[in-house]
Design an enzyme around this catalytic site. Structure first.
Site, PDB file in Angstrom:
ATOM      1  N   SER A 124       0.787  -1.179   0.097  1.00  0.00           N
ATOM      2  CA  SER A 124       0.075   0.039  -0.022  1.00  0.00           C
ATOM      3  C   SER A 124       0.707   1.330   0.014  1.00  0.00           C
ATOM      4  O   SER A 124       1.691   1.597  -0.926  1.00  0.00           O
ATOM      5  CB  SER A 124      -0.889   0.146   0.951  1.00  0.00           C
ATOM      6  OG  SER A 124      -1.985   0.734   0.885  1.00  0.00           O
ATOM      7  N   LYS A 176     -21.791  16.933   7.639  1.00  0.00           N
ATOM      8  CA  LYS A 176     -20.834  17.465   8.893  1.00  0.00           C
ATOM      9  C   LYS A 176     -20.378  16.240   9.792  1.00  0.00           C
ATOM     10  O   LYS A 176     -21.308  15.537  10.353  1.00  0.00           O
ATOM     11  CB  LYS A 176     -21.297  18.693   9.414  1.00  0.00           C
ATOM     12  CG  LYS A 176     -20.040  19.220  10.450  1.00  0.00           C
ATOM     13  CD  LYS A 176     -18.974  19.606   9.701  1.00  0.00           C
ATOM     14  CE  LYS A 176     -17.966  20.316  10.674  1.00  0.00           C
ATOM     15  NZ  LYS A 176     -16.601  20.619  10.115  1.00  0.00           N
TER      16      LYS A 176
END
Length: 326
Positions: A124, A176
């Site tokens: 990764s 949010k």
């Protein structure tokens, strides 16, 4: 009375001499500490690399954003090192931190011959780091790849429901601070996260395709998140060669014109005083010379950094530490 006076005078003379030599010992030790610390500072002149050596850089563990590491690699760009070998043993880390390290190594490669050696793992973000180099070497049993992006978060909604706890919130918009782990993830929040993952994944795939010279067919074989052994990776174009540091040195000599027979020396990205046994010894000698034996003993047991940190702590402490060995 005369005999007593002579004894007193002799004692004072001895004390003056002892004080003089204590001060001299302290000054010498302090100068040695300052000089060695300068040498050991990342990128400082003489930092374990010279015009007659190859710098060895070690990238271990989780990769995060690190301004000190970036600065150290910038200083290595301007050093007298003939070339750089980057050893990687990392499962990855944050995407931003991996990109930062990739960019730093790309700039370094523009100024010095650079080769990557995969020790155990370059997965990764660790693989993002590796492809900054034009040549990647790995051992047969090394693991490379894991090309993909992951976004994980815990969700405690069912647990909170069981214990009768409800988290109240007031926010400007539905997305949010989503997801927050205290309530089921809404379809809108999941879609937003999915867009983030896909965008980062597209960037990762494009980077691999560009840096490893793959076509779309070759790329699709390696971007499903799997890791591959070094033996598999060479056929998949994820790496260039099987081998170790000696293989890397040979490649630098044959392909980059690096002078043969150069020593490979460690270039520390983040040295700490506590990593340097000499500093611990020098500090102890200095404090012993000044008659501060108790502090010297603490340094000998715990190291310079911990001793300084503890000396700066005031007030009542609840502090655990391993028992000092006899």
């Amino acid at each position: 009375m005369s005999l007593d006076s002579d004894i007193i005078v002799d004692r004072r003379r001895i004390r003056r001499k002892l004080t003089f030599w204590r001060v001299m010992a302290a000054l010498i030790a302090i100068a040695a500490i300052a000089g060695f610390a300068l040498i050991a500072t990342p990128g400082a002149p003489g930092t374990f690399v010279s015009a007659g050596s190859i710098a060895r850089v070690q990238i271990d563990g989780l990769i995060r954003s690190d301004s000190d590491r970036t600065r150290a690699l910038e200083l290595l760009e301007d050093s007298q090192a003939a070339a750089v070998i980057v050893h990687i043993n990392s499962p990855g880390g944050t995407t931003a931190g991996s990109e930062q390290l990739y960019d730093s190594l790309t700039r370094l490669k523009a100024k010095k011959p650079l080769v990557v050696v995969v020790e155990g793992l370059a997965a990764s973000g660790g693989y993002i780091t590796a492809i900054a180099s034009d040549h990647i070497i790995a051992q047969q049993s090394s693991l490379v790849g894991s090309i993909g992006v992951l976004f994980q978060f815990p969700n405690f909604a069912e647990l909170l429901k069981t214990v009768g706890v409800k988290v109240e919130e007031v926010k400007s918009t539905p997305l949010k601070a989503a997801p927050n782990g205290f309530e089921p993830t809404s379809p809108e929040a999941r879609a937003a996260l999915d867009a983030l993952v896909k965008d980062s994944y597209a960037w990762f795939k494009d980077l691999v395709k560009q840096r490893r010279g793959m076509d779309d067919t070759q790329l699709e074989k390696v971007v499903d998140g799997r890791v591959f052994t070094g033996r598999q990776a060479i056929d998949l174009k994820l790496i260039d060669q099987l081998g170790d540091e000696k293989t890397a040195v040979t490649w630098l000599e044959e392909q980059k014109g690096v002078k043969k027979g150069l020593n490979v020396r460690d270039y520390k990205l983040e040295p700490r005083f506590s990593d340097l046994p000499f500093l611990k010894t020098a500090a102890s000698v200095t404090l012993e010379a000044l008659g501060l034996g108790s502090i010297a003993h603490q340094i000998a047991q715990t190291g310079v950094v911990q001793a300084v940190d503890r000396a700066g702590m005031d007030g009542m402490l609840a502090l655990w530490q391993p028992a000092a060995s006899n």
